[in-house]
Write an enzyme that holds these catalytic residues in place. Sequence first.
Site, mmCIF file in Angstrom:
data_model
loop_
_atom_site.group_PDB
_atom_site.id
_atom_site.type_symbol
_atom_site.label_atom_id
_atom_site.label_comp_id
_atom_site.label_asym_id
_atom_site.label_seq_id
_atom_site.Cartn_x
_atom_site.Cartn_y
_atom_site.Cartn_z
ATOM 1 N N ASP A 179 -1.995 3.813 6.140
ATOM 2 C CA ASP A 179 -1.619 4.594 4.975
ATOM 3 C C ASP A 179 -0.080 4.681 4.909
ATOM 4 O OD1 ASP A 179 -3.189 6.451 2.886
ATOM 5 O OD2 ASP A 179 -1.373 7.518 3.454
ATOM 6 N N TYR A 313 5.511 10.287 -5.293
ATOM 7 C CA TYR A 313 6.481 10.172 -6.381
ATOM 8 C C TYR A 313 7.721 9.429 -5.911
ATOM 9 C CZ TYR A 313 9.616 11.371 -10.201
ATOM 10 O OH TYR A 313 10.491 11.293 -11.248
ATOM 11 N N HIS A 369 -10.520 3.557 6.410
ATOM 12 C CA HIS A 369 -9.102 3.852 6.236
ATOM 13 C C HIS A 369 -8.512 4.645 7.395
ATOM 14 C CE1 HIS A 369 -5.457 4.396 3.929
ATOM 15 N NE2 HIS A 369 -5.530 5.703 4.033
#
Length: 405
Positions: A179, A313, A369
């Site tokens: 990740d 972001y 994951h």
Amino acid sequence: MSDIKPYQISVPDSELERLRQKLSTASFPDELDEAGWTYGAPLADIKRLTAYWKDQFDWRKAEAKLNELPNFQTPIQVDGFETLNIHFVHQKSTTNGAIPLLFCHGWPGSFIEVTKLLPLLANGSPTTPAFHIVAPSLPNYAFSSGTKKKGFALPQYAEVCHKLMQKLGYTEYATQGGDWGCMITRIMGLLYPSHCLASHINMIRGGKPSPTTHPLLSLRHALTPYTARDRAGFARTKWFLEEGSGYRLAQSTKPQTLGYSLHDSPVGLLAWIYEKLHDWTDGYAWTDDEILTWVSVYQFSAAGPAASLRIYYEAAHDSSLGRARTERYVPGVKLGLARFPRELTVVPKTWGRTMGPVVFESEYERGGHFAAWERPDAIAGDLKRMFGKGGGAEGVVGGRVKAKL
């Protein structure tokens, strides 16, 4: 160093009471008949977990278990930003020549993902190494403080992790991550190539080899038909992009707006994270205690759960060292790749080899994951083989370690 201090997790009683009050007044939406998981986290599951969180889950027991880990905290000055207090786990091996390894988590994980690896990597053998393990809570996560300034992107997370390793006396080190941990450690390889010497990752985001940038890989790709596993990987990737990645768009564009809900509503936070724990794993049998420990780390985090979204972001809006750069070739850093069938994106082997000088590859029939949590045996085994006798990264890291703790 004198400013590296032992750290004890201690959530105030007032925060526990505040959580109980919010859970006791929670209301729930309705649900379509036979919706299952198609529309998101099922209502029955969220109601059950909410009731368990309120009435039975023992945070103090979970907290005591986490406090059995070798927890520390130290200030790290980030260039152009403030000084952040960084929490980390640091397990030193007693084995001479142990390899310093930075374990880097992502979202919605945390430092606790390393816990199953600790006993597996503490000791070596005549053919496999031991590891000194450092597992920080990233800034804005868990028990590390968060930044108040805009622009804290992947290079800053990389800077914190690198400076932590240097502060501990690990001048050269290896990394492991999935990740965001994958992306941060790859940026570390770009920025600190004389220190970050090898990386093992379990989220592989390489692209189709191009004749101009990877001519040999491109030719091999053109001559090699896709396997059944490749086709299954394309299907998994298609599912994620079309049905499972809405969270990423929201967190990459308007994290503050979403943050109000996650900060104010523990039920909303639970549902937001629980959906990923279910969808992103390979049938892993999560216990209610596991789920609620993971969610509680966000609920009680030093910077608040909203802060954990902002990396999306910042990474999406960084045109030079953002997430796209981490998917391309990183030179000079020996690379190990672990492939799991239920990762979010699953690409052919030739695609992964465009990411760097690959010296180790593994492929598993089971896993998703959160590989360090689902398959700690696989991750630990990979690291021991990659850095062990005859491994592609044998002798790359080690021999110049002067650890401070």
